[in-house]
Design a protein around this motif. Structure first.
Motif, PDB file in Angstrom:
ATOM      1  N   SER A   1      44.726  44.445  33.999  1.00  0.00           N
ATOM      2  CA  SER A   1      45.694  44.755  35.195  1.00  0.00           C
ATOM      3  C   SER A   1      45.297  43.790  36.391  1.00  0.00           C
ATOM      4  O   SER A   1      46.163  43.153  37.057  1.00  0.00           O
ATOM      5  CB  SER A   1      46.092  46.045  35.594  1.00  0.00           C
TER       6      SER A   1
ATOM      7  N   GLU B   1      47.055  47.354  45.976  1.00  0.00           N
ATOM      8  CA  GLU B   1      46.922  47.948  44.589  1.00  0.00           C
ATOM      9  C   GLU B   1      45.886  47.372  43.937  1.00  0.00           C
ATOM     10  O   GLU B   1      45.265  48.195  43.099  1.00  0.00           O
ATOM     11  CB  GLU B   1      48.272  47.519  43.658  1.00  0.00           C
ATOM     12  N   SER B   2      45.541  46.111  44.088  1.00  0.00           N
ATOM     13  CA  SER B   2      44.372  45.528  43.629  1.00  0.00           C
ATOM     14  C   SER B   2      43.015  46.391  43.927  1.00  0.00           C
ATOM     15  O   SER B   2      42.258  46.445  43.469  1.00  0.00           O
ATOM     16  CB  SER B   2      43.979  44.101  43.670  1.00  0.00           C
TER      17      SER B   2
ATOM     18  N   ASP C   1      51.192  44.716  49.580  1.00  0.00           N
ATOM     19  CA  ASP C   1      51.216  45.641  48.588  1.00  0.00           C
ATOM     20  C   ASP C   1      50.191  45.303  47.267  1.00  0.00           C
ATOM     21  O   ASP C   1      49.630  46.080  46.678  1.00  0.00           O
ATOM     22  CB  ASP C   1      52.717  45.862  48.132  1.00  0.00           C
ATOM     23  N   THR C   2      50.501  44.172  46.890  1.00  0.00           N
ATOM     24  CA  THR C   2      49.701  43.779  45.825  1.00  0.00           C
ATOM     25  C   THR C   2      48.042  43.856  46.058  1.00  0.00           C
ATOM     26  O   THR C   2      47.570  44.272  45.216  1.00  0.00           O
ATOM     27  CB  THR C   2      50.132  42.328  45.042  1.00  0.00           C
ATOM     28  N   PHE C   3      47.887  43.261  47.048  1.00  0.00           N
ATOM     29  CA  PHE C   3      46.447  43.132  47.458  1.00  0.00           C
ATOM     30  C   PHE C   3      45.895  44.835  47.584  1.00  0.00           C
ATOM     31  O   PHE C   3      44.878  45.271  47.029  1.00  0.00           O
ATOM     32  CB  PHE C   3      46.114  42.636  48.709  1.00  0.00           C
TER      33      PHE C   3
ATOM     34  N   ASN D   1      50.185  34.367  39.783  1.00  0.00           N
ATOM     35  CA  ASN D   1      51.051  35.525  40.323  1.00  0.00           C
ATOM     36  C   ASN D   1      51.074  35.661  41.908  1.00  0.00           C
ATOM     37  O   ASN D   1      52.123  35.946  42.710  1.00  0.00           O
ATOM     38  CB  ASN D   1      50.501  36.928  39.616  1.00  0.00           C
ATOM     39  N   MET D   2      49.819  35.331  42.525  1.00  0.00           N
ATOM     40  CA  MET D   2      49.656  35.480  44.002  1.00  0.00           C
ATOM     41  C   MET D   2      50.311  34.213  44.655  1.00  0.00           C
ATOM     42  O   MET D   2      50.923  34.323  46.128  1.00  0.00           O
ATOM     43  CB  MET D   2      48.248  35.737  44.412  1.00  0.00           C
TER      44      MET D   2
ATOM     45  N   MET E   1      47.301  40.704  37.935  1.00  0.00           N
ATOM     46  CA  MET E   1      47.438  40.870  39.124  1.00  0.00           C
ATOM     47  C   MET E   1      47.225  39.696  40.401  1.00  0.00           C
ATOM     48  O   MET E   1      47.969  39.352  40.989  1.00  0.00           O
ATOM     49  CB  MET E   1      47.073  42.192  39.902  1.00  0.00           C
ATOM     50  N   LEU E   2      45.830  39.298  40.154  1.00  0.00           N
ATOM     51  CA  LEU E   2      45.374  38.570  41.096  1.00  0.00           C
ATOM     52  C   LEU E   2      45.240  37.075  40.618  1.00  0.00           C
ATOM     53  O   LEU E   2      44.442  36.101  41.496  1.00  0.00           O
ATOM     54  CB  LEU E   2      43.982  39.161  41.356  1.00  0.00           C
TER      55      LEU E   2
ATOM     56  N   TRP F   1      55.274  41.870  50.020  1.00  0.00           N
ATOM     57  CA  TRP F   1      54.628  41.916  48.400  1.00  0.00           C
ATOM     58  C   TRP F   1      52.947  41.656  48.333  1.00  0.00           C
ATOM     59  O   TRP F   1      52.427  42.364  47.528  1.00  0.00           O
ATOM     60  CB  TRP F   1      55.590  41.076  47.527  1.00  0.00           C
ATOM     61  N   ARG F   2      52.832  40.555  48.853  1.00  0.00           N
ATOM     62  CA  ARG F   2      51.315  40.371  48.886  1.00  0.00           C
ATOM     63  C   ARG F   2      50.340  41.416  49.338  1.00  0.00           C
ATOM     64  O   ARG F   2      49.393  41.679  49.036  1.00  0.00           O
ATOM     65  CB  ARG F   2      51.062  38.735  49.105  1.00  0.00           C
TER      66      ARG F   2
END
Length: 175
Positions: A93, A66-67, A62-64, A102-103, A97-98, A59-60
């Motif tokens: 966003s 995306e950021s 993928d999130t990074f 959240n992280m 997200m960051l 997840w992290r």
């Protein structure tokens, strides 16, 4: 405490004030850490919304990713197109997200093994790592303000600062 400050031959007023301030700050600091859910890393997946460490790592990552994509879009909008109109929702966003809230749950203690780019220093230097997210939030807020003020030059500078904030963390905490 007061008697220590006014009796001759005891601590000076300056020293007494410094001690009182330190005690007060210690009280405030300990109260803040009690109210801060991320004062320490999650010790297990059970204390997070993740099923296990592996899910948190994926997840992290993928999130990074995306950021990073959002930052590229922002760079295209602000630097290449010189257009701030699409930037504001992207910055919102990015900020959500960051955010630390959240992280940080995805950084379960010890989730730095196989399949992860995270260094173990994250958990050894948790306070410093966590403060990086606070700095990033401040940098994104500055970028957001520049965009809100239609200041293209400040927005371009703010975007660079956000990128540097990301890079500085990667240098210390990512393989």
């Amino acid at each position: 405490m007061r008697s220590l400050c006014i009796l001759p031959g005891h601590i000076s007023l300056f020293a007494c004030t410094a001690v009182a301030a330190a005690l007060l700050l210690g009280t405030v600091s300990s109260q803040a850490s009690e109210n801060d859910p991320w004062a320490s890393p999650p010790s297990s997946a059970e204390s997070t919304s993740f099923a296990d460490q592996r899910e948190a790592v994926i997840w992290r990552q993928d999130t990074f990713d995306e950021s990073k994509s959002l930052l590229r879009q922002l760079r295209f909008d602000i630097v290449n197109q010189r257009d701030l109109s699409a930037a504001e929702p992207r910055i919102d966003s990015l900020r959500q997200m960051l955010s630390a809230d959240n992280m940080l749950p995805a950084f379960i203690e010890g989730s730095h093994g196989s399949g992860s780019d995270a260094r173990p220093e994250i958990w050894e230097e948790w306070d410093r790592y966590r403060s990086g997210f606070d700095q990033l939030d401040t940098d994104i807020a500055t970028l957001q303000e520049a965009v809100s003020n239609d200041d293209l030059r400040a927005a371009a500078k703010g975007l660079s600062v956000v990128g540097e904030s990301c890079k500085s963390c990667h240098r210390g905490y990512r393989y």
